[in-house]
Design an enzyme around this catalytic site. Structure first.
Site, PDB file in Angstrom:
ATOM      1  N   GLY A  92     -19.317  78.160 -59.327  1.00 23.90           N
ATOM      2  CA  GLY A  92     -19.921  78.998 -60.360  1.00 23.90           C
ATOM      3  C   GLY A  92     -19.186  78.818 -61.670  1.00 23.90           C
ATOM      4  O   GLY A  92     -18.060  78.304 -61.690  1.00 23.90           O
ATOM      5  N   CYS A 119     -15.006  75.224 -54.960  1.00 23.59           N
ATOM      6  CA  CYS A 119     -14.697  75.313 -56.389  1.00 23.59           C
ATOM      7  C   CYS A 119     -14.424  76.767 -56.786  1.00 23.59           C
ATOM      8  O   CYS A 119     -13.434  77.341 -56.366  1.00 23.59           O
ATOM      9  CB  CYS A 119     -15.829  74.675 -57.192  1.00 23.59           C
ATOM     10  SG  CYS A 119     -15.348  74.312 -58.876  1.00 23.59           S
ATOM     11  N   TYR A 120     -15.320  77.407 -57.545  1.00 24.61           N
ATOM     12  CA  TYR A 120     -15.089  78.829 -57.860  1.00 24.61           C
ATOM     13  C   TYR A 120     -14.964  79.628 -56.561  1.00 24.61           C
ATOM     14  O   TYR A 120     -14.202  80.592 -56.482  1.00 24.61           O
ATOM     15  CB  TYR A 120     -16.247  79.375 -58.722  1.00 24.61           C
ATOM     16  CG  TYR A 120     -16.088  80.851 -59.042  1.00 24.61           C
ATOM     17  CD1 TYR A 120     -15.200  81.271 -60.025  1.00 24.61           C
ATOM     18  CD2 TYR A 120     -16.817  81.822 -58.341  1.00 24.61           C
ATOM     19  CE1 TYR A 120     -15.033  82.621 -60.304  1.00 24.61           C
ATOM     20  CE2 TYR A 120     -16.658  83.172 -58.618  1.00 24.61           C
ATOM     21  CZ  TYR A 120     -15.765  83.567 -59.603  1.00 24.61           C
ATOM     22  OH  TYR A 120     -15.591  84.899 -59.874  1.00 24.61           O
ATOM     23  N   HIS A 210     -16.721  69.500 -55.061  1.00 26.48           N
ATOM     24  CA  HIS A 210     -18.086  69.807 -54.599  1.00 26.48           C
ATOM     25  C   HIS A 210     -18.523  68.782 -53.552  1.00 26.48           C
ATOM     26  O   HIS A 210     -18.980  67.694 -53.919  1.00 26.48           O
ATOM     27  CB  HIS A 210     -19.064  69.777 -55.784  1.00 26.48           C
ATOM     28  CG  HIS A 210     -18.914  70.942 -56.703  1.00 26.48           C
ATOM     29  ND1 HIS A 210     -19.648  72.091 -56.559  1.00 26.48           N
ATOM     30  CD2 HIS A 210     -18.091  71.141 -57.755  1.00 26.48           C
ATOM     31  CE1 HIS A 210     -19.301  72.958 -57.493  1.00 26.48           C
ATOM     32  NE2 HIS A 210     -18.345  72.404 -58.240  1.00 26.48           N
ATOM     33  N   GLU A 212     -21.158  68.826 -51.854  1.00 28.67           N
ATOM     34  CA  GLU A 212     -22.618  68.745 -51.730  1.00 28.67           C
ATOM     35  C   GLU A 212     -23.266  67.713 -52.647  1.00 28.67           C
ATOM     36  O   GLU A 212     -24.424  67.367 -52.460  1.00 28.67           O
ATOM     37  CB  GLU A 212     -23.256  70.123 -51.995  1.00 28.67           C
ATOM     38  CG  GLU A 212     -23.018  70.722 -53.365  1.00 28.67           C
ATOM     39  CD  GLU A 212     -21.672  71.449 -53.468  1.00 28.67           C
ATOM     40  OE1 GLU A 212     -20.855  71.296 -52.553  1.00 28.67           O
ATOM     41  OE2 GLU A 212     -21.435  72.133 -54.475  1.00 28.67           O
ATOM     42  N   VAL A 266     -49.432  68.153 -51.803  1.00 32.90           N
ATOM     43  CA  VAL A 266     -48.838  68.247 -50.471  1.00 32.90           C
ATOM     44  C   VAL A 266     -48.668  69.703 -50.026  1.00 32.90           C
ATOM     45  O   VAL A 266     -49.002  70.061 -48.897  1.00 32.90           O
ATOM     46  CB  VAL A 266     -47.439  67.569 -50.457  1.00 32.90           C
ATOM     47  CG1 VAL A 266     -46.847  67.587 -49.062  1.00 32.90           C
ATOM     48  CG2 VAL A 266     -47.533  66.162 -50.965  1.00 32.90           C
ATOM     49  N   ASP A 267     -48.174  70.559 -50.927  1.00 33.75           N
ATOM     50  CA  ASP A 267     -47.819  71.913 -50.511  1.00 33.75           C
ATOM     51  C   ASP A 267     -49.035  72.710 -50.055  1.00 33.75           C
ATOM     52  O   ASP A 267     -49.042  73.280 -48.959  1.00 33.75           O
ATOM     53  CB  ASP A 267     -47.117  72.662 -51.653  1.00 33.75           C
ATOM     54  CG  ASP A 267     -45.950  71.871 -52.199  1.00 33.75           C
ATOM     55  OD1 ASP A 267     -45.453  71.010 -51.451  1.00 33.75           O
ATOM     56  OD2 ASP A 267     -45.547  72.102 -53.349  1.00 33.75           O
ATOM     57  N   SER A 268     -50.077  72.746 -50.889  1.00 31.39           N
ATOM     58  CA  SER A 268     -51.239  73.550 -50.489  1.00 31.39           C
ATOM     59  C   SER A 268     -51.937  72.919 -49.293  1.00 31.39           C
ATOM     60  O   SER A 268     -52.482  73.621 -48.446  1.00 31.39           O
ATOM     61  CB  SER A 268     -52.199  73.767 -51.659  1.00 31.39           C
ATOM     62  OG  SER A 268     -52.735  72.557 -52.102  1.00 31.39           O
ATOM     63  N   LYS A 409     -39.038  70.862 -50.430  1.00 34.77           N
ATOM     64  CA  LYS A 409     -40.141  69.888 -50.487  1.00 34.77           C
ATOM     65  C   LYS A 409     -40.059  68.855 -49.353  1.00 34.77           C
ATOM     66  O   LYS A 409     -41.061  68.542 -48.726  1.00 34.77           O
ATOM     67  CB  LYS A 409     -40.085  69.170 -51.840  1.00 34.77           C
ATOM     68  CG  LYS A 409     -41.262  68.289 -52.130  1.00 34.77           C
ATOM     69  CD  LYS A 409     -42.290  69.062 -52.908  1.00 34.77           C
ATOM     70  CE  LYS A 409     -43.516  68.251 -53.193  1.00 34.77           C
ATOM     71  NZ  LYS A 409     -44.531  69.093 -53.848  1.00 34.77           N
TER      72      LYS A 409
END
Ligand code: XMP
Length: 553
Positions: A92, A119-120, A210, A212, A266-268, A409
């Protein structure tokens, strides 16, 4: 075709951007999702890092279910309710010295579960547990750094230090100057003597870097070790999700009817197929054709749903209405507002024909509902007013069904594969609600739209032929509001110029242009000019986001 499109270059690091604004769609996210309670859960307490979502993605890739919640929403009751099997403190922008610095509730340390501070998150952990944090003063570190191991060993670092050092990504001003009692040091970097620390008895782990981000290349292994230490079995799979989501939809909807706005994206599409599997013909889809779709798109979408799924589908061809209202309009925000407003009106008109509809289905995704931590307290700047059918539920008194609310997604695509959607559908590039209107700067005319559709089809055909479609997040043509002079054969031409756009991205929030070869660009320009009457000049847009946006308007 191309094994390394970046030519050895790293894609850009995530940039500092404002969160995406979906004003009509945001609703409070429940403390946790009832459908998910059977899963082992990991809690990520967000202290406002720009890359918190990446932590969640890394964990989901390990089949671990996790949720991100802002620090100021996590209290003792929440922790009891959520019952995490492990907790991660994100990074953060704050300093533990700042007045009102973000802190976790003290009870988190009494849960008896492993905690990882990043980190933070590390600084907070040390601050709370009796260590010491100091301000930067020459020890700030931003970017690539190398951590070397100490003699101490921990399972957290299994598979690390194959050589004598590991590359990591640092981004800190303050630093830990004294570790808390019970902690030991497992790795150091030139500017972070406490780069990797742990109290292995209590299973508290704290790192300054980090893990990630992809600039920490071995970061996935790091998270894998952490969740293994925490005892996760990896029960978050798409097969399991499908079964539970279906049961949850049935329980929510009962014998009532559901309507679903289909865009062909794709989503709907995945939401519709999943809901149809759950409740069959109680679902009706409405596909609004606003006349701003790509070449053959309406036919393809309708065919896919009718042929493969036999889902009741209303094909609402309202192109005359939309194009009529857009006639003579050139301001981008006005265009968006007209389309958004009409979309809701039209959808409502068709939805009213479906008797007994009590629910509206939406393909809302997890990144759209994560509550972001705002330190300024003010609203984020509206760059573009996005729209979907999110304003409808209040207007029509409908309840929402959002079966993709917990998914990223890539997980939606995995679910689509699980549900047997054709691969060509699952891999489609995102397409914006306002469609080609925002790829046609200036006034929209039918002539320009026809030219744009043809040029776009040639461009996408080129990308597919060269095997590049799946490497690209989104590619399209924008027709420019200028005519330019050219020469074809022996004659003068005075036709439109167009811009090709192709970007790589993880989530559409930041993006970089795709590095096509000159041969590809040359061949594509030639094809467009030869095959599309009305275009005599082709340019390639090499703007990243930020400072540009992906779409032109
Ligand atoms: P920008 O242009 O904001 O686009 O960089 C980021 C991503 O969002 C898509 N986009 C939209 N999607 N309704 C949508 O459903 C909208 O109004 C809208 N505007 C942009 C864009 O295509 C890209 O994927």
């Amino acid at each position: 075709m191309k094994s390394d499109p970046w030519g050895g270059r790293q894609p850009p690091a995530p940039a500092q951007t404002k969160p995406r604004v979906w004003p009509l769609a945001i609703r409070p996210f429940p403390a946790y999702s009832p459908a998910m309670t059977q899963h082992e859960r990991l809690l990520i307490i967000d202290f406002g890092s720009q890359v918190t979502q990446l932590i969640a993605r890394r964990l989901r890739e390990l089949n671990v279910y996790c949720e991100i919640h802002p620090f100021n929403k996590v209290d003792d009751a929440f922790l009891q309710d959520f019952a995490p099997k492990a907790v991660i403190f994100s990074g953060g922008p704050s300093s533990v010295f700042a007045e009102g610095a973000p802190m976790p509730p003290a009870s988190v340390f009494d849960l008896g579960v492993p905690i990882l501070g990043i980190c933070y998150g590390q600084q907070v952990m040390m601050h709370c547990l009796g260590g010491k944090v100091e301000r930067g003063h020459g020890t700030a570190e931003f970017g690539r750094a190398f951590v070397t191991p100490t003699a101490a060993k921990t399972k957290l670092l299994d598979g690390w230090f194959a050589t004598d050092r590991e590359q990591v990504w640092m981004s800190h001003g303050d630093h830990v100057s004294k570790i808390a009692p019970g902690f030991e040091v497992y790795g150091t970097s030139p500017n972070a003597p406490f780069a990797i620390t742990a109290d292995t008895k209590r299973h508290f782990y704290a790192v300054q870097f980090h893990p990630e981000v992809h600039h920490t290349p071995n970061g996935a292994k790091f998270y894998e070790n952490f969740v293994r230490i925490a005892g996760f079995t990896g029960d978050w799979t798409m097969g399991a999700y499908r079964e539970q989501a279906i049961a949850a939809i049935r329980a929510q909807v009962g014998d009532k009817r559901v309507i679903c706005g289909l865009s062909g994206g794709v989503d709907s599409s995945v939401a519709a197929v999943l809901i149809h599997e759950a409740i069959g013909d109680q679902l009706t889809c409405v596909f609004v054709d606003h006349g701003l779709l790509r070449q053959n798109e309406a036919e393809e979408v309708v065919k896919m749903f009718r042929d493969n799924y036999n889902i009741p589908l209303i094909h609402a061809d309202e192109s005359e209405l939309f194009l009529g209202k857009l006639d003579g309009v050139s301001d981008p925000e006005t265009k968006r507002k007209i389309i958004g407003g009409l979309f809701i009106d039209v959808f409502q008109k068709y939805a009213n024909q479906i008797e007994g509809a009590e629910f509206l289905a939406q393909g809302t995704l997890y990144p759209d509902v994560i509550e972001s931590v705002s330190f300024s307290g003010g609203p984020s700047v509206t760059i573009k007013s996005h729209h979907n059918v999110g304003g409808l539920p209040e207007k029509m008194g409908l309840k929402l069904v959002e079966p993709l609310r917990e998914l990223f997604k890539d997980e939606v695509r995995a679910l689509g594969r699980e549900l047997g959607l054709p691969p060509s559908f699952i891999g489609r590039h995102p397409f914006p609600g306002p469609g080609l209107a925002i790829r046609c700067p200036g006034e929209i005319t039918r002539e320009k739209l026809e030219i744009l559709k043809k040029a776009d089809a040639v461009y996408i055909d080129q990308i597919r032929k060269h095997g590049l479609y799946d490497e690209i997040w989104q590619a399209f043509v924008a027709i420019l509001p200028v005519r330019t002079v050219g020469v074809m054969g022996d004659g003068r031409t005075y036709d439109f110029a167009c811009a090709l756009r192709a970007v790589t991205s993880v989530d559409g929030m930041t993006a970089d242009y795709y590095p096509f070869t000159h041969e590809f660009l040359g061949e594509t320009a030639t094809r467009i000019i030869n095959e599309v009457q009305g275009i005599n000049r082709v340019t390639y847009d090499i703007t990243s986001k930020p400072p540009g946006t992906i779409e032109w308007e």
